[in-house]
Write a protein that holds these residues in place. Structure first.
Motif, PDB file in Angstrom:
ATOM      1  N   TYR A  25       1.075  -1.285  -0.130  1.00 14.06           N
ATOM      2  CA  TYR A  25       0.160  -0.001   0.045  1.00 14.06           C
ATOM      3  C   TYR A  25       0.914   1.110   0.081  1.00 14.06           C
ATOM      4  CZ  TYR A  25      -3.514  -3.398   1.430  1.00 14.06           C
ATOM      5  OH  TYR A  25      -4.320  -4.510   1.218  1.00 14.06           O
ATOM      6  N   ASP A  26       2.198   1.088   0.657  1.00 16.41           N
ATOM      7  CA  ASP A  26       3.249   2.488   0.418  1.00 16.41           C
ATOM      8  C   ASP A  26       3.369   2.503  -0.915  1.00 16.41           C
ATOM      9  OD1 ASP A  26       4.989   4.252   0.820  1.00 16.41           O
ATOM     10  OD2 ASP A  26       6.375   2.951   1.952  1.00 16.41           O
ATOM     11  N   VAL A  27       3.941   1.552  -1.691  1.00 21.15           N
ATOM     12  CA  VAL A  27       4.439   1.662  -3.042  1.00 21.15           C
ATOM     13  C   VAL A  27       3.347   1.970  -3.988  1.00 21.15           C
ATOM     14  CG1 VAL A  27       5.293   0.142  -5.002  1.00 21.15           C
ATOM     15  CG2 VAL A  27       6.211  -0.099  -2.687  1.00 21.15           C
ATOM     16  N   SER A  28       1.991   1.592  -3.992  1.00 24.11           N
ATOM     17  CA  SER A  28       0.919   2.031  -4.620  1.00 24.11           C
ATOM     18  C   SER A  28       0.605   3.146  -4.259  1.00 24.11           C
ATOM     19  CB  SER A  28      -0.197   0.948  -4.556  1.00 24.11           C
ATOM     20  OG  SER A  28      -0.919   1.009  -3.068  1.00 24.11           O
ATOM     21  N   GLY A  29       0.881   3.849  -3.122  1.00 23.40           N
ATOM     22  CA  GLY A  29       0.360   5.264  -2.737  1.00 23.40           C
ATOM     23  C   GLY A  29      -0.956   5.400  -2.081  1.00 23.40           C
ATOM     24  N   LEU A  30      -1.490   3.897  -1.707  1.00 25.37           N
ATOM     25  CA  LEU A  30      -2.947   4.018  -0.921  1.00 25.37           C
ATOM     26  C   LEU A  30      -2.606   4.286   0.364  1.00 25.37           C
ATOM     27  CD1 LEU A  30      -5.882   3.121  -0.878  1.00 25.37           C
ATOM     28  CD2 LEU A  30      -4.992   0.749  -0.768  1.00 25.37           C
ATOM     29  N   LEU A  31      -1.542   3.894   1.018  1.00 19.30           N
ATOM     30  CA  LEU A  31      -1.240   4.120   2.709  1.00 19.30           C
ATOM     31  C   LEU A  31       0.109   4.370   2.808  1.00 19.30           C
ATOM     32  CD1 LEU A  31      -2.618   4.649   5.256  1.00 19.30           C
ATOM     33  CD2 LEU A  31      -2.269   2.094   5.662  1.00 19.30           C
ATOM     34  N   ALA A  32       0.877   5.669   2.763  1.00 18.33           N
ATOM     35  CA  ALA A  32       2.115   5.775   3.194  1.00 18.33           C
ATOM     36  C   ALA A  32       2.482   5.933   4.384  1.00 18.33           C
ATOM     37  CB  ALA A  32       2.654   7.259   2.245  1.00 18.33           C
ATOM     38  N   PRO A  33       3.487   5.617   4.989  1.00 17.12           N
ATOM     39  CA  PRO A  33       3.889   5.684   6.336  1.00 17.12           C
ATOM     40  C   PRO A  33       3.799   7.400   6.629  1.00 17.12           C
ATOM     41  CG  PRO A  33       5.743   4.953   5.433  1.00 17.12           C
ATOM     42  CD  PRO A  33       4.684   5.042   4.274  1.00 17.12           C
ATOM     43  N   ALA A  34       3.706   7.660   8.052  1.00 17.23           N
ATOM     44  CA  ALA A  34       3.819   8.935   8.310  1.00 17.23           C
ATOM     45  C   ALA A  34       5.271   9.580   8.008  1.00 17.23           C
ATOM     46  CB  ALA A  34       3.353   9.234   9.794  1.00 17.23           C
ATOM     47  N   ARG A  35       6.191   8.697   8.605  1.00 14.66           N
ATOM     48  CA  ARG A  35       7.747   9.050   7.957  1.00 14.66           C
ATOM     49  C   ARG A  35       8.463   7.659   8.057  1.00 14.66           C
ATOM     50  NH1 ARG A  35       5.996  10.075  13.169  1.00 14.66           N
ATOM     51  NH2 ARG A  35       5.751  12.169  12.832  1.00 14.66           N
ATOM     52  N   VAL A  36       9.616   7.853   7.354  1.00 15.90           N
ATOM     53  CA  VAL A  36      10.540   6.863   7.341  1.00 15.90           C
ATOM     54  C   VAL A  36      11.895   7.136   8.186  1.00 15.90           C
ATOM     55  CG1 VAL A  36      11.914   5.096   5.707  1.00 15.90           C
ATOM     56  CG2 VAL A  36       9.658   6.155   4.979  1.00 15.90           C
ATOM     57  N   ASP A  37      12.337   6.144   8.940  1.00 19.80           N
ATOM     58  CA  ASP A  37      13.726   6.714   9.815  1.00 19.80           C
ATOM     59  C   ASP A  37      14.617   6.742   8.958  1.00 19.80           C
ATOM     60  OD1 ASP A  37      15.919   6.238  11.591  1.00 19.80           O
ATOM     61  OD2 ASP A  37      14.452   5.530  13.261  1.00 19.80           O
ATOM     62  N   PRO A  38      15.317   7.688   8.820  1.00 23.09           N
ATOM     63  CA  PRO A  38      16.577   7.888   7.810  1.00 23.09           C
ATOM     64  C   PRO A  38      17.654   6.926   8.242  1.00 23.09           C
ATOM     65  CG  PRO A  38      16.593   9.550   9.336  1.00 23.09           C
ATOM     66  CD  PRO A  38      15.183   8.934   9.437  1.00 23.09           C
ATOM     67  N   SER A  39      17.897   6.757   9.476  1.00 20.60           N
ATOM     68  CA  SER A  39      18.992   5.932   9.846  1.00 20.60           C
ATOM     69  C   SER A  39      18.942   4.478   9.699  1.00 20.60           C
ATOM     70  CB  SER A  39      19.277   6.052  11.587  1.00 20.60           C
ATOM     71  OG  SER A  39      18.131   5.397  12.233  1.00 20.60           O
ATOM     72  N   ASN A  40      17.545   3.823   9.691  1.00 14.89           N
ATOM     73  CA  ASN A  40      17.451   2.590   9.500  1.00 14.89           C
ATOM     74  C   ASN A  40      16.301   2.016   8.073  1.00 14.89           C
ATOM     75  OD1 ASN A  40      14.995   2.726  10.685  1.00 14.89           O
ATOM     76  ND2 ASN A  40      16.093   2.032  12.728  1.00 14.89           N
ATOM     77  N   GLY A  41      15.566   2.987   7.748  1.00 20.71           N
ATOM     78  CA  GLY A  41      14.563   2.942   6.679  1.00 20.71           C
ATOM     79  C   GLY A  41      13.227   2.288   7.277  1.00 20.71           C
ATOM     80  N   TYR A  42      13.147   2.185   8.638  1.00 22.74           N
ATOM     81  CA  TYR A  42      11.833   1.553   9.145  1.00 22.74           C
ATOM     82  C   TYR A  42      10.735   2.469   8.893  1.00 22.74           C
ATOM     83  CZ  TYR A  42      14.738  -1.682  11.803  1.00 22.74           C
ATOM     84  OH  TYR A  42      15.478  -2.848  12.194  1.00 22.74           O
ATOM     85  N   ARG A  43       9.653   1.966   8.535  1.00 19.36           N
ATOM     86  CA  ARG A  43       8.430   2.697   8.206  1.00 19.36           C
ATOM     87  C   ARG A  43       7.752   2.957   9.688  1.00 19.36           C
ATOM     88  NH1 ARG A  43       8.833  -0.842   3.742  1.00 19.36           N
ATOM     89  NH2 ARG A  43       8.438   0.188   1.804  1.00 19.36           N
ATOM     90  N   LEU A  44       7.194   4.072   9.766  1.00 15.32           N
ATOM     91  CA  LEU A  44       6.524   4.566  10.877  1.00 15.32           C
ATOM     92  C   LEU A  44       5.212   5.273  10.747  1.00 15.32           C
ATOM     93  CD1 LEU A  44       9.872   6.242  12.758  1.00 15.32           C
ATOM     94  CD2 LEU A  44       8.775   3.913  13.296  1.00 15.32           C
ATOM     95  N   TYR A  45       4.073   4.960  11.586  1.00 18.52           N
ATOM     96  CA  TYR A  45       2.875   5.341  11.295  1.00 18.52           C
ATOM     97  C   TYR A  45       2.432   6.065  12.561  1.00 18.52           C
ATOM     98  CZ  TYR A  45       3.033   2.098   7.666  1.00 18.52           C
ATOM     99  OH  TYR A  45       3.543   1.403   6.407  1.00 18.52           O
ATOM    100  N   ASP A  46       1.518   7.025  12.215  1.00 16.49           N
ATOM    101  CA  ASP A  46       0.744   7.733  13.188  1.00 16.49           C
ATOM    102  C   ASP A  46      -0.500   7.130  13.684  1.00 16.49           C
ATOM    103  OD1 ASP A  46       2.672   9.882  13.237  1.00 16.49           O
ATOM    104  OD2 ASP A  46       1.678  11.056  12.038  1.00 16.49           O
ATOM    105  N   GLU A  47      -1.018   7.190  14.820  1.00 16.06           N
ATOM    106  CA  GLU A  47      -2.185   6.640  15.274  1.00 16.06           C
ATOM    107  C   GLU A  47      -3.431   6.926  14.464  1.00 16.06           C
ATOM    108  OE1 GLU A  47      -2.804   6.929  19.506  1.00 16.06           O
ATOM    109  OE2 GLU A  47      -1.963   5.065  19.977  1.00 16.06           O
ATOM    110  N   ASP A  48      -3.329   8.358  13.991  1.00 13.23           N
ATOM    111  CA  ASP A  48      -4.540   8.778  13.392  1.00 13.23           C
ATOM    112  C   ASP A  48      -4.612   8.252  11.993  1.00 13.23           C
ATOM    113  OD1 ASP A  48      -2.656  10.331  12.056  1.00 13.23           O
ATOM    114  OD2 ASP A  48      -3.036  12.171  12.637  1.00 13.23           O
ATOM    115  N   GLN A  49      -3.720   7.453  11.500  1.00 12.39           N
ATOM    116  CA  GLN A  49      -3.772   6.846  10.220  1.00 12.39           C
ATOM    117  C   GLN A  49      -4.628   5.268  10.434  1.00 12.39           C
ATOM    118  OE1 GLN A  49       0.644   6.770   9.546  1.00 12.39           O
ATOM    119  NE2 GLN A  49      -0.137   7.149   7.373  1.00 12.39           N
TER     120      GLN A  49
END
Length: 278
Positions: A25-49
């Motif tokens: 869903y991130d790749v397709s643009g349907l549901l992108a993470p709120a941010r991506v940790d620049p140090s390790n590339g982990y996807r992070l999401y907000d509760e309001d998502q």
């Protein structure tokens, strides 16, 4: 870490989605993470998502395609309800058509003699010049009924919002062959009166006056492949009567045909023809 920020595993657990699905869903643009940790590339999401994610999860359980989900969630909740109802009506119509196809095949396999069409006449009628709103699209046999139902609903809603008066009929013109193996061009048309501008996929045009040969089916008889017997009947009549074709074949659905008992006359299989004058 902020308590409102969720890792992909925690977010997926709370939303009912797998990490694989969330990456898709991130790749397709349907549901992108709120941010991506620049140090390790982990996807992070907000509760309001979470609400959007849960809606996606439920819609995927209904087997709604990703493109349809994207369109549905792009607008307001009120618009989403309209799109959801249109999609579900199309799914139910497709299921009914598949059931009729199954019954046709079972009849062929069991040799119970119910697969043909009972004898019926072919008539000729005059069709006056008619103003129509149309959606022209490509589809194969599998998705044809769903396309017809959803497009008819979309056109009808637009015409009503524009203050047009609908006749109640709907037409499906086949500009090329639609088969289980290949797509063809179909045009879903609603006749109307009033002044309406084209919008998005909806075009406005005049269908010229013409004569057409036609025969009438019930909704049960209109399912593929049984419906092809009615097309054969009309084409054979036109050839035998030496009336050349004058336009694409079409299905003419009577007002509220979906509300009629499935064994009552509801659909005309029609072919525009040239009638030679003496």
């Amino acid at each position: 870490m902020d308590d409102a920020v969720l890792t992909i595993s925690e977010f997926g657990r709370r939303a009912g989605l797998s990490q694989k699905a969330l990456r898709l869903y991130d790749v397709s643009g349907l549901l992108a993470p709120a941010r991506v940790d620049p140090s390790n590339g982990y996807r992070l999401y907000d509760e309001d998502q979470l609400e959007r994610a849960r809606r996606i999860s439920v819609l995927r359980q209904l087997d709604m395609p990703l493109a349809t989900i994207t369109d549905m969630l792009a607008g307001s909740d009120e618009e989403a309800v309209i799109r959801l109802d249109r999609w579900w009506a199309a799914e139910e119509a497709t299921t009914a058509a598949r059931r009729a196809t199954l019954e046709y095949l079972r009849s062929r396999l069991t040799h119970n003699g119910t697969v043909g069409l009972t004898p019926r006449p072919v008539h000729v009628r005059e069709v006056p010049e008619t103003k129509i709103a149309t959606i022209r699209t490509e589809t194969d046999q599998q998705y044809l009924v769903g396309v017809i139902v959803s497009s008819t609903s979309e056109i009808a809603a637009y015409l009503r919002s524009a203050g047009a008066e609908l006749t109640g009929e709907s037409w499906v013109l086949f500009h090329s062959a639609v088969t289980p193996e290949s797509e063809g061009t179909v045009e879903i048309c609603l006749p109307f009166t009033g002044t309406v501008d084209p919008a998005g996929p909806i075009a406005i045009r005049i269908e010229p006056a013409h004569q057409e040969a036609y025969t009438t089916l019930t909704m049960n008889e209109c399912a593929f492949p049984r419906v092809m017997l009615a097309y054969d009947l009309v084409y054979d009549w036109a050839r035998g009567s030496e009336h050349p074709e004058a336009g694409p074949p079409r299905e003419i659905y009577r007002p509220d045909c979906h509300l009629l008992p499935r064994d009552e006359p509801a659909v005309d299989i029609a072919l525009p023809i040239l009638v030679r004058r003496n």
